[in-house]
Design a protein around this motif. Structure first.
Motif, short mmCIF file in Angstrom:
data_model
loop_
_atom_site.label_atom_id
_atom_site.label_comp_id
_atom_site.label_asym_id
_atom_site.label_seq_id
_atom_site.Cartn_x
_atom_site.Cartn_y
_atom_site.Cartn_z
N VAL A 105 37.73 50.78 45.97
CA VAL A 105 38.02 49.32 45.97
C VAL A 105 37.47 48.50 44.72
O VAL A 105 38.01 47.54 44.00
N GLU A 106 36.30 48.76 44.32
CA GLU A 106 35.64 48.14 43.44
C GLU A 106 36.43 48.35 42.17
O GLU A 106 36.53 47.40 41.50
N THR A 108 39.29 49.54 41.57
CA THR A 108 40.79 48.90 41.41
C THR A 108 40.96 47.53 40.98
O THR A 108 41.55 47.10 40.32
N PHE A 109 40.18 46.79 41.99
CA PHE A 109 40.32 45.34 41.69
C PHE A 109 39.37 44.68 40.45
O PHE A 109 39.84 43.92 39.75
N LEU A 112 41.95 45.38 37.75
CA LEU A 112 43.06 44.52 37.91
C LEU A 112 42.29 43.08 37.20
O LEU A 112 43.17 42.33 36.45
N TRP A 113 41.11 42.54 37.28
CA TRP A 113 40.56 41.79 37.17
C TRP A 113 40.54 41.63 35.51
O TRP A 113 40.77 40.66 34.72
N HIS A 125 45.09 36.74 40.55
CA HIS A 125 43.69 37.36 39.77
C HIS A 125 42.63 36.81 40.38
O HIS A 125 41.64 37.58 40.23
N CYS A 128 41.46 38.96 43.32
CA CYS A 128 40.67 40.36 42.54
C CYS A 128 39.32 40.44 42.33
O CYS A 128 38.52 41.31 42.64
N TRP A 130 37.20 38.25 43.81
CA TRP A 130 36.71 37.97 45.10
C TRP A 130 36.69 39.41 45.87
O TRP A 130 35.67 39.83 46.40
N ALA A 131 37.59 40.04 45.77
CA ALA A 131 37.67 41.48 46.37
C ALA A 131 36.54 42.50 45.72
O ALA A 131 35.86 43.24 46.33
N PHE A 132 36.51 42.48 44.31
CA PHE A 132 35.70 43.20 43.61
C PHE A 132 34.08 42.75 43.95
O PHE A 132 33.26 43.65 44.29
#
Length: 504
Positions: A105-106, A108-109, A112-113, A125, A128, A130-132
């Motif tokens: 998860v970390e 990947t996002f 992407l960021w 974007h 991404c 916030w997901a990270f």
């Protein structure tokens, strides 16, 4: 010096070093996501500049954190294989969850960021980011759940001399981790807030000499300093509240650690809180110690009233010997400690002063945040050279507070690596002396200790160099066109892209 001593030094050095990066990454990732949210909602270029600048420093720190963190898990097999065999059925579950979060998860996002600035829609974007950030916090939760199980074993049964997991939910909702998690997150925000204050203070001081009052750079640094200051103040309040809860749990779960934190050698009812001690606190009888105390405060911290009894080190030693044994097992794997008396008292100077340094540096950090707001009120910037020095000290103090807090937490549970749960399953505990790998020589451990320390020293130099370089470069280092006047409109009447619009 034996293998156990060297192994403990190695794990202590690598852990404290790694934890210098962890809180900054946790706190700064959330703040950067918040900055980007403000930019997406308002379109104010100041927030984009803040996102780009602080985000770059966050990435440098994150990369170093990943490199140094990998060594931690390898040590369980290299230096602490006996421990790994004992707790593997339980410890593996939260570590596996952390690995999934961290490396899937970390990663990947975060990827992407990093690469999605000019490829993804704004809100995607931002999601991404916030997901990270949230994955970073979730990763910390799983690590703390594993550590909290070592401090307070739950959710297990004892089968064939080893704990076996019966409820992962009990491990993840252990009241120890529910108290440790907000305390750790608050400490992370304290570090990130001080980081903002320190660097922003330096740039504000520099801009005070080199630029006009309406310079866009000054607005960025002033906004960063205010954000960091308020975050630091609120974080200290969170540390105080969650720390109080942890103290009450410590009184129930690890009374020896509570007594060691106070160098409380004799049982008291009510018990006074020692503010400062003069004398040799390393002696368990406290004969030469004179303390400045607050009457009955320790009783309140332990049980929320001013009359409770708090047991001292000497009485607790007798209880531990009666319950867990007076001598180590006569096991050749324990080397010189086999059959010897067990010392149930942690290193009192470390626990006593570590506890006070943790609180002291945390309070100093919050005080510096308040002073930063005061010094820069009404658009002011102190002209003296002491102001950038003040900023540097602002950065250092919460790092020290976090480090001393972890040293106290881990060394205060000795001689146990898995601390017995007073209300849990009998037999589920492990002495640190039993946890070290068998068949490893002192020379091998010393070689790995020296090698890792040298490598970590080089990495520390690299990180400081990169952070200093990018921090000094300021906003132009991440936005080359920042602060340059726009070009005139073309023949078709269309204006060129805004100096910040290249991001999308």
């Amino acid at each position: 010096m034996d293998v156990l001593d060297v192994a403990r030094w190695q794990f202590g050095i690598t852990t404290v070093y790694h934890f210098l990066m962890v809180p900054l990454t946790i706190g700064l990732s959330i703040l950067v996501a918040g900055m980007q949210t403000a930019w997406v909602r308002t379109g104010n270029p100041r927030y984009l500049a803040m996102t780009k600048f602080w985000g770059k420093l966050m990435l440098v720190n994150f990369a170093m954190g990943v490199v140094t963190g990998i060594v931690q898990e390898f040590q369980f097999g290299m230096a602490w294989s006996a421990y790994s065999r004992f707790v593997g059925d339980v410890f593996g579950a939260p570590l596996a969850m952390e690995a999934l979060v961290a490396f899937f998860v970390e990663s990947t996002f975060l990827g992407l960021w990093i690469f999605g600035w000019d490829r993804l829609p704004k809100r995607v974007h931002l999601a991404c980011a916030w997901a990270f950030s949230l994955a970073t916090i979730a990763s910390a939760y799983f690590i703390l759940a594993a550590n909290s199980w070592m401090q307070h074993p739950v959710g297990i049964e004892f089968v064939d001399g080893r704990p076996r997991l019966t409820s992962i939910w009990a491990v993840l909702t252990n009241n120890t981790v529910l108290a440790a998690f907000p305390h750790t997150v608050a400490g992370s925000f304290a570090v990130a807030g001080a980081f903002l204050v320190g660097i922003a203070a330096w740039h504000l001081w520099k801009k005070h000499r080199d630029s006009a009052e309406d310079d866009p750079d000054r607005r960025v640094w002033r906004a960063s300093l205010k954000l960091g200051s308020w975050v630091g103040i609120v974080a200290f309040a969170g540390l105080a509240i969650s720390g109080d809860l942890q103290g009450k749990l410590m009184f129930e779960q690890q009374p020896m650690k509570m007594a060691a934190a106070e160098a409380l050698c004799h049982t008291e009812e009510p018990a006074s809180f020692s503010v400062f001690a003069v004398g040799d606190v390393s002696r368990a009888d406290c004969e030469s110690v004179k303390s400045i105390t607050v009457p009955a405060l320790l009783s309140f911290l332990a049980k929320n009233d001013f009359s409770s009894e708090v047991k001292g080190v000497e009485d607790l030693v007798q209880e531990y010997r009666a319950k867990y044994g007076a001598n180590y097992p006569d096991d050749p794997r324990l080397g010189e400690l086999a059959g010897k008396p067990i010392d149930y008292v942690p290193a009192l100077p470390v626990t006593y002063w570590g506890f006070r340094l943790m609180i002291g540096f945390g309070a100093i950090s919050a005080g510096m945040a308040v002073l930063a707001l005061w010094f820069t009120r009404k658009n002011r910037v102190p002209p003296g050279r002491w102001f950038p020095l003040f900023g540097i000290l602002s950065i250092v103090t919460p790092f020290l507070g976090n480090s001393f807090g972890w040293i106290f937490t881990e060394m205060g549970r000795q001689p146990f690596v898995v601390v017995p749960n007073p209300t849990g399953v009998d037999g589920v505990w492990m002495y640190t002396a039993q946890a070290v790998s068998a068949g490893v020589s002192v020379g091998e451990m010393l070689t790995s200790l020296v090698a890792l320390t040298l490598v970590y020293g080089v990495l520390a130099g690299v990180e400081v160099f990169l952070l200093r370089r990018y921090a000094r470069a300021g906003i132009p280092g991440v936005l080359p066109s920042w602060n340059k006047p726009p070009e005139p409109a073309g023949a078709d009447g269309k204006k060129p892209e805004d100096v910040l619009a290249f991001a999308y």
